[in-house]
Design a protein around this motif. Structure first.
Motif, PDB file in Angstrom:
ATOM      1  N   LEU A  40       1.137  -1.173   0.436  1.00 60.66           N
ATOM      2  CA  LEU A  40      -0.156  -0.013   0.050  1.00 60.66           C
ATOM      3  C   LEU A  40       0.987   1.401  -0.612  1.00 60.66           C
ATOM      4  CD1 LEU A  40      -2.518  -0.927   2.787  1.00 60.66           C
ATOM      5  CD2 LEU A  40      -3.276  -1.120   0.389  1.00 60.66           C
ATOM      6  N   VAL A  41       1.636   1.136   0.526  1.00 62.71           N
ATOM      7  CA  VAL A  41       2.870   2.039   0.311  1.00 62.71           C
ATOM      8  C   VAL A  41       3.705   2.289  -0.305  1.00 62.71           C
ATOM      9  CG1 VAL A  41       5.062   3.323   1.678  1.00 62.71           C
ATOM     10  CG2 VAL A  41       2.980   2.296   3.468  1.00 62.71           C
ATOM     11  N   ALA A  42       4.292   1.346  -1.509  1.00 61.35           N
ATOM     12  CA  ALA A  42       4.657   1.256  -2.772  1.00 61.35           C
ATOM     13  C   ALA A  42       3.429   1.424  -4.151  1.00 61.35           C
ATOM     14  CB  ALA A  42       4.745  -0.053  -2.689  1.00 61.35           C
ATOM     15  N   LEU A  43       2.156   1.434  -3.612  1.00 62.22           N
ATOM     16  CA  LEU A  43       1.274   2.265  -4.582  1.00 62.22           C
ATOM     17  C   LEU A  43       0.868   3.562  -3.888  1.00 62.22           C
ATOM     18  CD1 LEU A  43      -1.369  -0.569  -4.653  1.00 62.22           C
ATOM     19  CD2 LEU A  43      -0.221   0.082  -6.653  1.00 62.22           C
ATOM     20  N   ALA A  44       1.082   4.057  -3.143  1.00 65.25           N
ATOM     21  CA  ALA A  44       0.825   5.734  -2.619  1.00 65.25           C
ATOM     22  C   ALA A  44       2.003   6.212  -3.229  1.00 65.25           C
ATOM     23  CB  ALA A  44       0.671   5.620  -0.990  1.00 65.25           C
ATOM     24  N   PHE A  45       3.303   5.790  -3.348  1.00 60.21           N
ATOM     25  CA  PHE A  45       3.910   6.604  -4.207  1.00 60.21           C
ATOM     26  C   PHE A  45       4.456   6.476  -5.305  1.00 60.21           C
ATOM     27  CE2 PHE A  45       5.909   7.717   0.066  1.00 60.21           C
ATOM     28  CZ  PHE A  45       6.184   8.316   0.283  1.00 60.21           C
ATOM     29  N   ILE A  46       3.895   4.830  -6.184  1.00 65.53           N
ATOM     30  CA  ILE A  46       4.081   4.972  -7.731  1.00 65.53           C
ATOM     31  C   ILE A  46       2.460   4.930  -8.719  1.00 65.53           C
ATOM     32  CG2 ILE A  46       3.632   3.022  -9.441  1.00 65.53           C
ATOM     33  CD1 ILE A  46       5.244   1.452  -7.454  1.00 65.53           C
ATOM     34  N   LEU A  47       2.045   5.676  -7.622  1.00 64.50           N
ATOM     35  CA  LEU A  47       0.358   5.828  -8.707  1.00 64.50           C
ATOM     36  C   LEU A  47       0.854   7.729  -9.139  1.00 64.50           C
ATOM     37  CD1 LEU A  47      -2.972   3.706  -7.044  1.00 64.50           C
ATOM     38  CD2 LEU A  47      -1.387   3.066  -9.260  1.00 64.50           C
ATOM     39  N   PRO A  48       1.266   7.889  -7.811  1.00 67.64           N
ATOM     40  CA  PRO A  48       0.653   9.781  -8.326  1.00 67.64           C
ATOM     41  C   PRO A  48       2.087   9.898  -9.393  1.00 67.64           C
ATOM     42  CG  PRO A  48       0.439   9.569  -6.278  1.00 67.64           C
ATOM     43  CD  PRO A  48       1.154   8.459  -6.716  1.00 67.64           C
ATOM     44  N   LEU A  49       3.336   9.102  -9.511  1.00 68.11           N
ATOM     45  CA  LEU A  49       4.234   8.844 -10.347  1.00 68.11           C
ATOM     46  C   LEU A  49       4.160  10.208 -11.312  1.00 68.11           C
ATOM     47  CD1 LEU A  49       6.875   6.672  -9.525  1.00 68.11           C
ATOM     48  CD2 LEU A  49       7.170   9.212  -8.905  1.00 68.11           C
ATOM     49  N   PRO A  50       3.202   9.669 -12.429  1.00 69.45           N
ATOM     50  CA  PRO A  50       3.003  10.131 -13.748  1.00 69.45           C
ATOM     51  C   PRO A  50       2.019  11.839 -13.933  1.00 69.45           C
ATOM     52  CG  PRO A  50       2.174   7.983 -13.687  1.00 69.45           C
ATOM     53  CD  PRO A  50       2.395   7.945 -12.572  1.00 69.45           C
ATOM     54  N   VAL A  51       1.751  12.081 -12.445  1.00 74.03           N
ATOM     55  CA  VAL A  51       1.567  13.360 -12.161  1.00 74.03           C
ATOM     56  C   VAL A  51       2.286  14.382 -11.916  1.00 74.03           C
ATOM     57  CG1 VAL A  51      -1.111  14.691 -11.441  1.00 74.03           C
ATOM     58  CG2 VAL A  51      -1.081  12.094 -12.149  1.00 74.03           C
ATOM     59  N   LEU A  52       2.845  13.606 -10.680  1.00 75.38           N
ATOM     60  CA  LEU A  52       3.894  14.436  -9.837  1.00 75.38           C
ATOM     61  C   LEU A  52       4.279  14.152 -10.512  1.00 75.38           C
ATOM     62  CD1 LEU A  52       1.845  13.970  -5.857  1.00 75.38           C
ATOM     63  CD2 LEU A  52       1.535  15.995  -7.472  1.00 75.38           C
ATOM     64  N   GLY A  53       5.193  13.629 -10.507  1.00 70.57           N
ATOM     65  CA  GLY A  53       6.448  13.000 -11.853  1.00 70.57           C
ATOM     66  C   GLY A  53       8.226  13.766 -10.463  1.00 70.57           C
ATOM     67  N   ASN A  54       8.897  13.836 -10.962  1.00 69.25           N
ATOM     68  CA  ASN A  54       9.841  13.865  -9.900  1.00 69.25           C
ATOM     69  C   ASN A  54      10.466  14.455  -8.608  1.00 69.25           C
ATOM     70  OD1 ASN A  54      11.506  12.147 -11.508  1.00 69.25           O
ATOM     71  ND2 ASN A  54      11.913  13.249 -13.138  1.00 69.25           N
ATOM     72  N   VAL A  55       8.884  15.705  -8.621  1.00 70.56           N
ATOM     73  CA  VAL A  55       9.050  16.223  -6.840  1.00 70.56           C
ATOM     74  C   VAL A  55       8.396  15.133  -6.329  1.00 70.56           C
ATOM     75  CG1 VAL A  55       7.643  17.486  -5.364  1.00 70.56           C
ATOM     76  CG2 VAL A  55       8.965  18.612  -8.294  1.00 70.56           C
ATOM     77  N   TRP A  56       7.639  14.219  -6.694  1.00 68.60           N
ATOM     78  CA  TRP A  56       7.156  12.564  -5.946  1.00 68.60           C
ATOM     79  C   TRP A  56       8.460  12.213  -5.852  1.00 68.60           C
ATOM     80  CZ3 TRP A  56       4.125  13.145  -1.819  1.00 68.60           C
ATOM     81  CH2 TRP A  56       3.304  11.610  -1.557  1.00 68.60           C
ATOM     82  N   ALA A  57       9.788  11.721  -6.249  1.00 63.20           N
ATOM     83  CA  ALA A  57      10.139  10.662  -6.903  1.00 63.20           C
ATOM     84  C   ALA A  57      11.234  10.949  -5.434  1.00 63.20           C
ATOM     85  CB  ALA A  57      10.334  10.704  -7.545  1.00 63.20           C
ATOM     86  N   ALA A  58      11.239  12.291  -5.910  1.00 64.84           N
ATOM     87  CA  ALA A  58      12.193  12.831  -5.005  1.00 64.84           C
ATOM     88  C   ALA A  58      12.250  12.962  -3.029  1.00 64.84           C
ATOM     89  CB  ALA A  58      12.318  14.701  -5.196  1.00 64.84           C
TER      90      ALA A  58
END
Length: 105
Positions: free
Chosen positions: A67-85
């Motif tokens: 669930l934590v993984a999905l919380a970070f994976i699903l927004p990646l295409p929208v929030l991009g590298n800000v979320w990756a950081a």
């Protein structure tokens, strides 16, 4: 490790600031249209989204709680590298430990 975390966090904040600045200066829709009209713009978008897929695989394999993984994976295409950081800054110590288990932080 703390200095690296601060440096990476500042990079994410700088990216967020540049996104906010660009959103005040130009229309994302018009800019996107211009980008996909140029072959190198298409290549840049493929590179960007393929990078999100690569990071998503790393997050999925790394996070025990899916669930934590999905919380970070699903927004990646929208929030991009800000979320990756955000994920990398949060998990940097654990990443370093798993990649180099002989290192004591």
């Amino acid at each position: 490790m703390t200095l690296l975390r601060v440096f990476l966090a500042l990079g994410g904040i700088a990216l967020l600031a540049s996104i906010l600045w660009a959103s005040q200066s130009a229309s994302i829709g018009a800019s996107f249209s211009d980008m996909i009209a140029d072959p190198w713009g298409v290549v840049a978008l493929i590179d960007l989204y393929l990078g999100f897929v690569f990071l998503a695989v790393i997050i999925w394999l790394f996070e025990r709680n899916k669930l934590v993984a999905l919380a970070f994976i699903l927004p990646l295409p929208v929030l991009g590298n800000v979320w990756a950081a955000a994920w990398i800054v949060w998990r940097l110590g654990a990443l370093a430990t798993r990649l180099n288990p002989t290192r004591a932080d």
